[in-house]
Design a protein around this motif. Sequence first.
Motif, PDB file in Angstrom:
ATOM      1  N   LEU A  95      21.329  32.182 -76.912  1.00 52.27           N
ATOM      2  CA  LEU A  95      22.455  31.332 -77.292  1.00 52.27           C
ATOM      3  C   LEU A  95      22.928  31.685 -78.697  1.00 52.27           C
ATOM      4  O   LEU A  95      22.132  31.791 -79.631  1.00 52.27           O
ATOM      5  N   THR A  96      24.243  31.855 -78.853  1.00 45.00           N
ATOM      6  CA  THR A  96      24.807  32.222 -80.149  1.00 45.00           C
ATOM      7  C   THR A  96      25.876  31.219 -80.571  1.00 45.00           C
ATOM      8  O   THR A  96      26.350  30.415 -79.757  1.00 45.00           O
ATOM      9  N   ALA A  97      26.275  31.298 -81.840  1.00 42.77           N
ATOM     10  CA  ALA A  97      27.335  30.427 -82.342  1.00 42.77           C
ATOM     11  C   ALA A  97      28.640  30.674 -81.595  1.00 42.77           C
ATOM     12  O   ALA A  97      29.449  29.768 -81.409  1.00 42.77           O
ATOM     13  N   GLY A  98      28.861  31.901 -81.146  1.00 41.99           N
ATOM     14  CA  GLY A  98      30.058  32.209 -80.375  1.00 41.99           C
ATOM     15  C   GLY A  98      30.129  31.441 -79.074  1.00 41.99           C
ATOM     16  O   GLY A  98      31.211  31.016 -78.645  1.00 41.99           O
ATOM     17  N   HIS A  99      28.975  31.249 -78.436  1.00 40.60           N
ATOM     18  CA  HIS A  99      28.943  30.442 -77.215  1.00 40.60           C
ATOM     19  C   HIS A  99      29.361  29.003 -77.507  1.00 40.60           C
ATOM     20  O   HIS A  99      30.086  28.383 -76.723  1.00 40.60           O
ATOM     21  N   LEU A 100      28.904  28.465 -78.638  1.00 41.47           N
ATOM     22  CA  LEU A 100      29.213  27.073 -78.979  1.00 41.47           C
ATOM     23  C   LEU A 100      30.699  26.856 -79.211  1.00 41.47           C
ATOM     24  O   LEU A 100      31.222  25.770 -78.970  1.00 41.47           O
ATOM     25  N   ASP A 101      31.384  27.891 -79.692  1.00 34.11           N
ATOM     26  CA  ASP A 101      32.802  27.755 -80.039  1.00 34.11           C
ATOM     27  C   ASP A 101      33.741  27.932 -78.853  1.00 34.11           C
ATOM     28  O   ASP A 101      34.944  27.679 -78.965  1.00 34.11           O
ATOM     29  N   ARG A 102      33.225  28.380 -77.724  1.00 36.90           N
ATOM     30  CA  ARG A 102      34.097  28.659 -76.581  1.00 36.90           C
ATOM     31  C   ARG A 102      34.583  27.380 -75.907  1.00 36.90           C
ATOM     32  O   ARG A 102      33.887  26.372 -75.868  1.00 36.90           O
ATOM     33  N   MET A 103      35.788  27.468 -75.378  1.00 34.21           N
ATOM     34  CA  MET A 103      36.335  26.380 -74.577  1.00 34.21           C
ATOM     35  C   MET A 103      36.043  26.648 -73.103  1.00 34.21           C
ATOM     36  O   MET A 103      35.855  27.795 -72.701  1.00 34.21           O
ATOM     37  N   PRO A 104      36.006  25.607 -72.276  1.00 33.38           N
ATOM     38  CA  PRO A 104      35.784  25.814 -70.837  1.00 33.38           C
ATOM     39  C   PRO A 104      36.855  26.706 -70.228  1.00 33.38           C
ATOM     40  O   PRO A 104      38.019  26.677 -70.636  1.00 33.38           O
ATOM     41  N   ASP A 105      36.449  27.511 -69.252  1.00 33.72           N
ATOM     42  CA  ASP A 105      37.373  28.405 -68.562  1.00 33.72           C
ATOM     43  C   ASP A 105      37.962  27.670 -67.364  1.00 33.72           C
ATOM     44  O   ASP A 105      37.242  27.368 -66.409  1.00 33.72           O
ATOM     45  N   PRO A 106      39.262  27.361 -67.376  1.00 35.86           N
ATOM     46  CA  PRO A 106      39.853  26.601 -66.275  1.00 35.86           C
ATOM     47  C   PRO A 106      39.887  27.371 -64.962  1.00 35.86           C
ATOM     48  O   PRO A 106      39.994  26.768 -63.892  1.00 35.86           O
ATOM     49  N   ALA A 107      39.781  28.704 -65.021  1.00 42.15           N
ATOM     50  CA  ALA A 107      39.830  29.509 -63.799  1.00 42.15           C
ATOM     51  C   ALA A 107      38.483  29.528 -63.076  1.00 42.15           C
ATOM     52  O   ALA A 107      38.406  29.397 -61.855  1.00 42.15           O
ATOM     53  N   THR A 108      37.397  29.676 -63.844  1.00 45.78           N
ATOM     54  CA  THR A 108      36.065  29.774 -63.244  1.00 45.78           C
ATOM     55  C   THR A 108      35.286  28.466 -63.298  1.00 45.78           C
ATOM     56  O   THR A 108      34.241  28.336 -62.670  1.00 45.78           O
ATOM     57  N   HIS A 109      35.786  27.495 -64.078  1.00 50.23           N
ATOM     58  CA  HIS A 109      35.127  26.201 -64.249  1.00 50.23           C
ATOM     59  C   HIS A 109      33.770  26.338 -64.946  1.00 50.23           C
ATOM     60  O   HIS A 109      32.916  25.467 -64.806  1.00 50.23           O
ATOM     61  N   HIS A 110      33.595  27.413 -65.707  1.00 49.53           N
ATOM     62  CA  HIS A 110      32.384  27.596 -66.508  1.00 49.53           C
ATOM     63  C   HIS A 110      32.651  27.172 -67.947  1.00 49.53           C
ATOM     64  O   HIS A 110      33.786  27.128 -68.401  1.00 49.53           O
ATOM     65  N   GLY A 111      31.559  26.883 -68.673  1.00 50.59           N
ATOM     66  CA  GLY A 111      31.669  26.588 -70.089  1.00 50.59           C
ATOM     67  C   GLY A 111      31.782  25.121 -70.447  1.00 50.59           C
ATOM     68  O   GLY A 111      31.935  24.774 -71.612  1.00 50.59           O
ATOM     69  N   PHE A 112      31.683  24.251 -69.455  1.00 52.07           N
ATOM     70  CA  PHE A 112      31.795  22.822 -69.748  1.00 52.07           C
ATOM     71  C   PHE A 112      30.568  22.280 -70.483  1.00 52.07           C
ATOM     72  O   PHE A 112      30.667  21.329 -71.259  1.00 52.07           O
ATOM     73  N   GLY A 113      29.387  22.868 -70.225  1.00 53.18           N
ATOM     74  CA  GLY A 113      28.157  22.305 -70.765  1.00 53.18           C
ATOM     75  C   GLY A 113      28.140  22.229 -72.276  1.00 53.18           C
ATOM     76  O   GLY A 113      27.908  21.169 -72.867  1.00 53.18           O
ATOM     77  N   LEU A 114      28.379  23.359 -72.949  1.00 52.05           N
ATOM     78  CA  LEU A 114      28.363  23.379 -74.406  1.00 52.05           C
ATOM     79  C   LEU A 114      29.532  22.585 -74.980  1.00 52.05           C
ATOM     80  O   LEU A 114      29.409  21.961 -76.041  1.00 52.05           O
ATOM     81  N   TYR A 115      30.655  22.579 -74.269  1.00 52.66           N
ATOM     82  CA  TYR A 115      31.803  21.770 -74.692  1.00 52.66           C
ATOM     83  C   TYR A 115      31.428  20.290 -74.688  1.00 52.66           C
ATOM     84  O   TYR A 115      31.742  19.553 -75.629  1.00 52.66           O
ATOM     85  N   VAL A 116      30.741  19.856 -73.642  1.00 57.30           N
ATOM     86  CA  VAL A 116      30.310  18.458 -73.542  1.00 57.30           C
ATOM     87  C   VAL A 116      29.351  18.114 -74.670  1.00 57.30           C
ATOM     88  O   VAL A 116      29.446  17.040 -75.296  1.00 57.30           O
ATOM     89  N   ILE A 117      28.431  19.017 -74.976  1.00 58.61           N
ATOM     90  CA  ILE A 117      27.483  18.780 -76.064  1.00 58.61           C
ATOM     91  C   ILE A 117      28.222  18.551 -77.378  1.00 58.61           C
ATOM     92  O   ILE A 117      27.927  17.616 -78.126  1.00 58.61           O
ATOM     93  N   ARG A 118      29.194  19.417 -77.667  1.00 54.26           N
ATOM     94  CA  ARG A 118      29.957  19.283 -78.915  1.00 54.26           C
ATOM     95  C   ARG A 118      30.745  17.973 -78.955  1.00 54.26           C
ATOM     96  O   ARG A 118      30.874  17.342 -80.006  1.00 54.26           O
ATOM     97  N   LYS A 119      31.289  17.575 -77.820  1.00 54.16           N
ATOM     98  CA  LYS A 119      32.111  16.369 -77.777  1.00 54.16           C
ATOM     99  C   LYS A 119      31.289  15.089 -77.938  1.00 54.16           C
ATOM    100  O   LYS A 119      31.774  14.103 -78.505  1.00 54.16           O
ATOM    101  N   LEU A 120      30.064  15.082 -77.431  1.00 54.37           N
ATOM    102  CA  LEU A 120      29.302  13.836 -77.352  1.00 54.37           C
ATOM    103  C   LEU A 120      28.386  13.593 -78.537  1.00 54.37           C
ATOM    104  O   LEU A 120      28.137  12.435 -78.891  1.00 54.37           O
ATOM    105  N   CYS A 121      27.858  14.640 -79.147  1.00 52.98           N
ATOM    106  CA  CYS A 121      26.864  14.453 -80.210  1.00 52.98           C
ATOM    107  C   CYS A 121      27.525  14.273 -81.571  1.00 52.98           C
ATOM    108  O   CYS A 121      28.605  14.795 -81.832  1.00 52.98           O
ATOM    109  N   ASP A 122      26.844  13.537 -82.443  1.00 59.01           N
ATOM    110  CA  ASP A 122      27.345  13.363 -83.802  1.00 59.01           C
ATOM    111  C   ASP A 122      27.251  14.666 -84.593  1.00 59.01           C
ATOM    112  O   ASP A 122      28.085  14.942 -85.457  1.00 59.01           O
TER     113      ASP A 122
END
Length: 298
Positions: free
Chosen positions: A86-113
């Motif tokens: 896992l890298t900082a680049g992964h954390l900065d990515r937005m979910p891919d609307p075409a493949t529906h991947h990438g929601f997990g790290l996005y959710v983590i960023r949105k929910l945690c303080d």
Amino acid sequence: MTDDLREERDSLTLHCPITADLALLRARLRDFATIAGLSGPRLDDLIIAVNEATGNVLVHGGAGTLTARADAVGVQVDVIDDAGTLTAGHLDRMPDPATHHGFGLYVIRKLCDEVQLDHPAGRSRLRLSMRYAPATSPEESGPRSAPAGPKALRQAALASPRPDAAARKDDERMPPLTLGHRHLPGITIITLTGELDATNAEQLQTFIRQCRQTPADELIFDLAGLHFIDSTGLRVLLDASTEALGHGGQVHLAAPHDMPARLLDVTGVSLGLPIHDSLTDALDAATPPPSGTTTSTP
């Protein structure tokens, strides 16, 4: 490593290996955070976020550990992935609307303080922090009076049962994922009961293929009995929606509540998929009008 709930310095600490039983891991973390004083939506948000991190370990690394600490400010969880990919680049990515991947790290960023990433000894350590209450100003973001301080944590730990697998009765845990279906003309209804995560999402994917009458069916997922869903399960629903739309059909979500509803909201999926308060409402929306009926626009 054995699971351990203990006092470490002045805080309560939980240590768990990350295994394929994510439901049990969620239950142990909920027990721990509840003892610490976290409650309500912020407790649910922490469970959702940590599950995304631990599920990511299973999918991409395969082995790791979870360590949770509680103090007078809040709860802090370290999720360590032995693979270290896992890298900082992964954390900065937005979910891919075409493949529906990438929601997990996005959710983590949105929910945690607060979310931090480092790599001790070549492993990835994702640190997720959740305060007992949200800070409303910079002055309130530091240490503050909380529902449980170190002394209260020690007393609660001694008075409460340890969240061990052996001590937890089977009827105290959420049921495993149970799937059912029924057919109506042009409609397939799939009922989900229990918890849907990275360990059983493929089960739902297979079930959809097996029970769907035609690709053009209106597909209703009855979520009234679903207590938990993660981004992997969400991707299965989105993939089903993409397939349905490609054949002239549509996916409807009926009666999501609590944590499933929270995930749909924070990911923005609630804006793109038809979501209904009840199965009856979903059926009304999915049922085609009688042959020969025309719809007039006022």
